[in-house]
Design a protein around this motif. Structure first.
Motif, PDB file in Angstrom:
ATOM      1  N   GLN A 147       0.877  -1.178   0.000  1.00 31.01           N
ATOM      2  CA  GLN A 147       0.000   0.000   0.000  1.00 31.01           C
ATOM      3  C   GLN A 147       0.909   1.221   0.000  1.00 31.01           C
ATOM      4  OE1 GLN A 147      -3.334  -0.296   0.064  1.00 31.01           O
ATOM      5  NE2 GLN A 147      -3.373  -2.511   0.360  1.00 31.01           N
ATOM      6  N   ILE A 148       0.814   2.008  -1.067  1.00 33.61           N
ATOM      7  CA  ILE A 148       1.695   3.183  -1.173  1.00 33.61           C
ATOM      8  C   ILE A 148       0.834   4.450  -1.239  1.00 33.61           C
ATOM      9  CG2 ILE A 148       3.470   4.334  -2.569  1.00 33.61           C
ATOM     10  CD1 ILE A 148       4.329   1.498  -3.430  1.00 33.61           C
ATOM     11  N   ILE A 149       1.171   5.380  -0.343  1.00 32.25           N
ATOM     12  CA  ILE A 149       0.403   6.637  -0.273  1.00 32.25           C
ATOM     13  C   ILE A 149       1.296   7.789  -0.680  1.00 32.25           C
ATOM     14  CG2 ILE A 149      -0.751   8.224   1.350  1.00 32.25           C
ATOM     15  CD1 ILE A 149      -2.288   5.914   2.127  1.00 32.25           C
ATOM     16  N   LEU A 150       0.756   8.683  -1.505  1.00 31.21           N
ATOM     17  CA  LEU A 150       1.484   9.918  -1.821  1.00 31.21           C
ATOM     18  C   LEU A 150       0.672  11.078  -1.273  1.00 31.21           C
ATOM     19  CD1 LEU A 150       1.864   8.015  -4.725  1.00 31.21           C
ATOM     20  CD2 LEU A 150       3.625   9.755  -4.876  1.00 31.21           C
ATOM     21  N   ALA A 151       1.282  11.861  -0.396  1.00 32.03           N
ATOM     22  CA  ALA A 151       0.589  13.044   0.130  1.00 32.03           C
ATOM     23  C   ALA A 151       0.973  14.219  -0.752  1.00 32.03           C
ATOM     24  CB  ALA A 151       1.011  13.296   1.579  1.00 32.03           C
ATOM     25  N   GLY A 152      -0.003  14.781  -1.467  1.00 34.65           N
ATOM     26  CA  GLY A 152       0.267  15.920  -2.360  1.00 34.65           C
ATOM     27  C   GLY A 152      -0.064  15.582  -3.796  1.00 34.65           C
ATOM     28  N   GLY A 153      -0.984  16.343  -4.370  1.00 35.71           N
ATOM     29  CA  GLY A 153      -1.419  16.067  -5.747  1.00 35.71           C
ATOM     30  C   GLY A 153      -1.057  17.184  -6.708  1.00 35.71           C
ATOM     31  N   GLY A 154       0.099  17.820  -6.486  1.00 33.47           N
ATOM     32  CA  GLY A 154       0.617  18.785  -7.466  1.00 33.47           C
ATOM     33  C   GLY A 154       1.326  18.018  -8.585  1.00 33.47           C
ATOM     34  N   ALA A 155       2.044  18.760  -9.442  1.00 34.50           N
ATOM     35  CA  ALA A 155       2.711  18.114 -10.580  1.00 34.50           C
ATOM     36  C   ALA A 155       3.685  17.035 -10.114  1.00 34.50           C
ATOM     37  CB  ALA A 155       3.431  19.158 -11.418  1.00 34.50           C
ATOM     38  N   GLY A 156       4.446  17.324  -9.043  1.00 35.36           N
ATOM     39  CA  GLY A 156       5.417  16.350  -8.538  1.00 35.36           C
ATOM     40  C   GLY A 156       4.744  15.066  -8.077  1.00 35.36           C
ATOM     41  N   GLY A 157       3.632  15.200  -7.321  1.00 34.92           N
ATOM     42  CA  GLY A 157       2.920  14.031  -6.785  1.00 34.92           C
ATOM     43  C   GLY A 157       2.317  13.179  -7.892  1.00 34.92           C
ATOM     44  N   VAL A 158       1.695  13.839  -8.874  1.00 37.28           N
ATOM     45  CA  VAL A 158       1.054  13.100  -9.977  1.00 37.28           C
ATOM     46  C   VAL A 158       2.115  12.383 -10.812  1.00 37.28           C
ATOM     47  CG1 VAL A 158      -0.214  13.429 -12.157  1.00 37.28           C
ATOM     48  CG2 VAL A 158      -0.973  14.603 -10.075  1.00 37.28           C
ATOM     49  N   GLU A 159       3.198  13.111 -11.115  1.00 37.24           N
ATOM     50  CA  GLU A 159       4.249  12.535 -11.954  1.00 37.24           C
ATOM     51  C   GLU A 159       4.919  11.347 -11.243  1.00 37.24           C
ATOM     52  OE1 GLU A 159       7.031  15.516 -13.195  1.00 37.24           O
ATOM     53  OE2 GLU A 159       7.391  14.530 -15.118  1.00 37.24           O
ATOM     54  N   LEU A 160       5.149  11.523  -9.934  1.00 34.17           N
ATOM     55  CA  LEU A 160       5.773  10.433  -9.168  1.00 34.17           C
ATOM     56  C   LEU A 160       4.852   9.215  -9.092  1.00 34.17           C
ATOM     57  CD1 LEU A 160       7.629  11.743  -5.992  1.00 34.17           C
ATOM     58  CD2 LEU A 160       8.593  10.692  -8.034  1.00 34.17           C
ATOM     59  N   ALA A 161       3.550   9.455  -8.860  1.00 39.26           N
ATOM     60  CA  ALA A 161       2.600   8.340  -8.742  1.00 39.26           C
ATOM     61  C   ALA A 161       2.572   7.528 -10.044  1.00 39.26           C
ATOM     62  CB  ALA A 161       1.208   8.875  -8.413  1.00 39.26           C
ATOM     63  N   LEU A 162       2.537   8.230 -11.169  1.00 33.29           N
ATOM     64  CA  LEU A 162       2.491   7.515 -12.460  1.00 33.29           C
ATOM     65  C   LEU A 162       3.804   6.766 -12.717  1.00 33.29           C
ATOM     66  CD1 LEU A 162       0.684  10.254 -14.587  1.00 33.29           C
ATOM     67  CD2 LEU A 162      -0.257   8.020 -13.944  1.00 33.29           C
ATOM     68  N   ALA A 163       4.921   7.402 -12.333  1.00 32.12           N
ATOM     69  CA  ALA A 163       6.228   6.756 -12.538  1.00 32.12           C
ATOM     70  C   ALA A 163       6.341   5.504 -11.661  1.00 32.12           C
ATOM     71  CB  ALA A 163       7.343   7.749 -12.209  1.00 32.12           C
ATOM     72  N   MET A 164       5.912   5.612 -10.408  1.00 32.42           N
ATOM     73  CA  MET A 164       6.002   4.474  -9.476  1.00 32.42           C
ATOM     74  C   MET A 164       5.067   3.357  -9.930  1.00 32.42           C
ATOM     75  SD  MET A 164       6.150   6.379  -5.818  1.00 32.42           S
ATOM     76  CE  MET A 164       7.606   7.267  -5.280  1.00 32.42           C
ATOM     77  N   ARG A 165       3.871   3.728 -10.342  1.00 32.48           N
ATOM     78  CA  ARG A 165       2.909   2.729 -10.803  1.00 32.48           C
ATOM     79  C   ARG A 165       3.484   1.931 -11.994  1.00 32.48           C
ATOM     80  NH1 ARG A 165      -0.168  -0.429  -9.514  1.00 32.48           N
ATOM     81  NH2 ARG A 165      -2.108   0.595  -9.022  1.00 32.48           N
ATOM     82  N   THR A 174      -2.365   5.429  -3.660  1.00 36.01           N
ATOM     83  CA  THR A 174      -3.395   6.426  -3.326  1.00 36.01           C
ATOM     84  C   THR A 174      -2.744   7.796  -3.218  1.00 36.01           C
ATOM     85  OG1 THR A 174      -4.544   4.750  -2.023  1.00 36.01           O
ATOM     86  CG2 THR A 174      -5.220   7.033  -1.659  1.00 36.01           C
ATOM     87  N   ILE A 175      -3.327   8.773  -3.908  1.00 38.07           N
ATOM     88  CA  ILE A 175      -2.871  10.167  -3.744  1.00 38.07           C
ATOM     89  C   ILE A 175      -3.874  10.865  -2.827  1.00 38.07           C
ATOM     90  CG2 ILE A 175      -2.554  12.396  -4.896  1.00 38.07           C
ATOM     91  CD1 ILE A 175      -1.721  10.990  -7.410  1.00 38.07           C
ATOM     92  N   ILE A 176      -3.350  11.521  -1.784  1.00 38.41           N
ATOM     93  CA  ILE A 176      -4.215  12.317  -0.906  1.00 38.41           C
ATOM     94  C   ILE A 176      -3.891  13.782  -1.196  1.00 38.41           C
ATOM     95  CG2 ILE A 176      -4.974  12.706   1.491  1.00 38.41           C
ATOM     96  CD1 ILE A 176      -4.851   9.763   1.167  1.00 38.41           C
ATOM     97  N   HIS A 177      -4.905  14.517  -1.578  1.00 44.77           N
ATOM     98  CA  HIS A 177      -4.667  15.908  -1.993  1.00 44.77           C
ATOM     99  C   HIS A 177      -5.607  16.849  -1.246  1.00 44.77           C
ATOM    100  CE1 HIS A 177      -3.621  19.212  -4.552  1.00 44.77           C
ATOM    101  NE2 HIS A 177      -4.850  19.340  -5.009  1.00 44.77           N
ATOM    102  N   SER A 178      -5.056  17.929  -0.702  1.00 46.31           N
ATOM    103  CA  SER A 178      -5.888  18.802   0.146  1.00 46.31           C
ATOM    104  C   SER A 178      -6.877  19.638  -0.669  1.00 46.31           C
ATOM    105  CB  SER A 178      -4.995  19.719   0.986  1.00 46.31           C
ATOM    106  OG  SER A 178      -4.192  20.480   0.122  1.00 46.31           O
ATOM    107  N   GLY A 179      -6.568  19.939  -1.923  1.00 45.88           N
ATOM    108  CA  GLY A 179      -7.465  20.775  -2.733  1.00 45.88           C
ATOM    109  C   GLY A 179      -8.572  19.960  -3.386  1.00 45.88           C
ATOM    110  N   ALA A 180      -9.451  20.701  -4.105  1.00 41.58           N
ATOM    111  CA  ALA A 180     -10.571  20.036  -4.770  1.00 41.58           C
ATOM    112  C   ALA A 180     -10.104  19.362  -6.060  1.00 41.58           C
ATOM    113  CB  ALA A 180     -11.661  21.048  -5.075  1.00 41.58           C
TER     114      ALA A 180
END
Ligand code: FAD
Length: 362
Positions: A147-165, A174-180
């Protein structure tokens, strides 16, 4: 002259000094790492596209070529009255007539219980790479799904999540992002593309939620939910080092050094700052490597002008810049002002730009 930190601006400054040295000036760079990491290629390395060496710049070697002394140490503060830079190695303070600060920032983990102990920050880059190596090793030795969690859904978080996947097909992300919306600094078209890609690749996205506690095997969100986690990557907004404000520099509410458009600190004209650590008066620039790189030219000009007693020039950032976000499938999202697209051409372009940047240091 002392250069603090080997960020994107300073490596380009060193490169310029190799071509056009500053005569009769004793220069020293202090960096807490021997190598600077080029962030543009970081997700590409995580996805297995680039070797680690491809994104590292050897600062000691670059300094040697630029005739700059290199000190491997962490700066812990400055004595502004005595014009000294203080090192945490216990070495004697360094006297400085002119200082340039390019220390970037690290994701803000201070206010989240357990984050410093259990989460892996996206910066400094060597720390992220260590954390990623542990994740890969755990995935190899595990029979179940990580189970891998990324806190932060800015460009860095999205790019890292896709690269790791792309490397770990059997983990749950799972990406947890504070904004809408993800990619808050981009247009709605880019946000839509990113959201769909994450959905396609089974990356769960939780918006309008914050991680408030990190524990060894789970995280707790602000709405009370608890999610299982083997690894938590912290990719939130960067916060600057605390010693900047503690030294007496004029800083913003978030702790970034307030500088004039000439990149001079507001209250100390002999101190310059560039990159993520700097906040230019009445401008709100994104914290991105693109702007750190663009500051190298005006920084060089103004340091020379300062030494020569001539007039300094203002740095004038462009209103919009093209962002290229790799999606770990041979394509990239291009985002510019209100326009966005996703194609193999933009990955080709990103790869060309990044490799050309790195070729300057090889
Ligand atoms: C995963 C990820 C991907 C990203 N991708 C991109 C991208 O594709 N394009 C883009 O434009 N931006 C990208 N960014 C953002 C980019 O990394 C930053 O904006 C950029 O690195 C800022 O550069 P800088 O020159 O301010 O400092 P940095 O590159 O952060 O470098 C600062 C240096 O100073 C050193 N330092 C810090 N404190 C001290 C101290 N006290 N003493 C001595 N040395 C010190 C640090 O170790 C570091 O080497 C990405 C960020 C992340 C996390």
């Amino acid at each position: 002259m002392i250069l603090i930190g080997g960020g994107h601006t300073h490596v380009l400054l060193l490169r310029k000094l190799c071509k056009n040295p500053l005569h009769d000036v004793c220069m020293t760079m202090v960096s807490d790492f021997e190598c600077a990491a080029y962030s543009g290629m970081l997700p590409g390395h995580i996805s297995g596209f680039y070797q680690q060496a491809a994104l590292l710049i050897n600062l000691r070697h670059l300094c040697k070529l630029a005739n700059v002394q290199f000190i491997h140490a962490k700066v812990r503060g400055m004595n502004l009255k005595q014009k000294q830079v203080l090192l945490d190695s216990g070495a004697a303070p360094l006297a400085a007539d002119l200082v340039s600060i390019n220390v970037g920032g690290i994701p803000d983990m201070d206010n989240v219980e357990g984050a410093k102990s259990w989460a892996i920050p996206a910066k400094p880059v060597p720390r992220l790479l260590e954390g990623w190596a542990s994740t890969l090793a755990a995935a190899e030795n595990s029979t179940g799904q990580l189970q891998i969690i990324l806190a932060g859904g800015g460009a860095g978080g999205v790019e890292l999540a896709l690269a790791m996947r792309s490397r770990l097909q059997h983990a749950e992300f799972t990406i947890i992002h504070s904004g809408a919306r993800l990619l808050p600094e981009h247009n709605s078209c880019a946000q839509h593309i990113a959201r769909n890609l994450l959905l396609e690749r089974n990356v769960v996205v939780i918006t309008e939620a914050k991680v408030v506690e990190v524990m060894p095997q789970s995280v707790r969100l602000d709405d009370g939910r608890r999610l299982a986690s083997d690894f938590v990557f912290w990719v939130t907004q960067v916060a600057p080092p605390g010693w900047l404000g503690e030294s007496g520099l004029d800083i913003t509410r978030e702790g970034f050094i307030r500088v004039k458009p000439t990149l001079q600190a507001i209250n100390y004209p002999w101190i310059f700052a560039a990159g993520d650590a700097a906040s230019i008066e009445s401008q709100k620039l994104p914290k991105s490597g693109v702007f750190a790189v663009r500051m190298a030219k005006p920084l060089e000009y103004n340091l020379r002008a300062c030494l020569g007693g001539s007039l300094l020039k203002d740095y004038k950032p462009q209103r919009h810049s093209l962002s290229l976000i790799g999606t770990a499938d041979g394509r990239a999202i291009a985002s510019y002002s209100r326009w966005a697209a996703h194609s193999a051409f933009f990955w080709w372009l990103k790869n060309q730009i990044d490799r050309r940047f790195m070729r300057q240091f090889q």
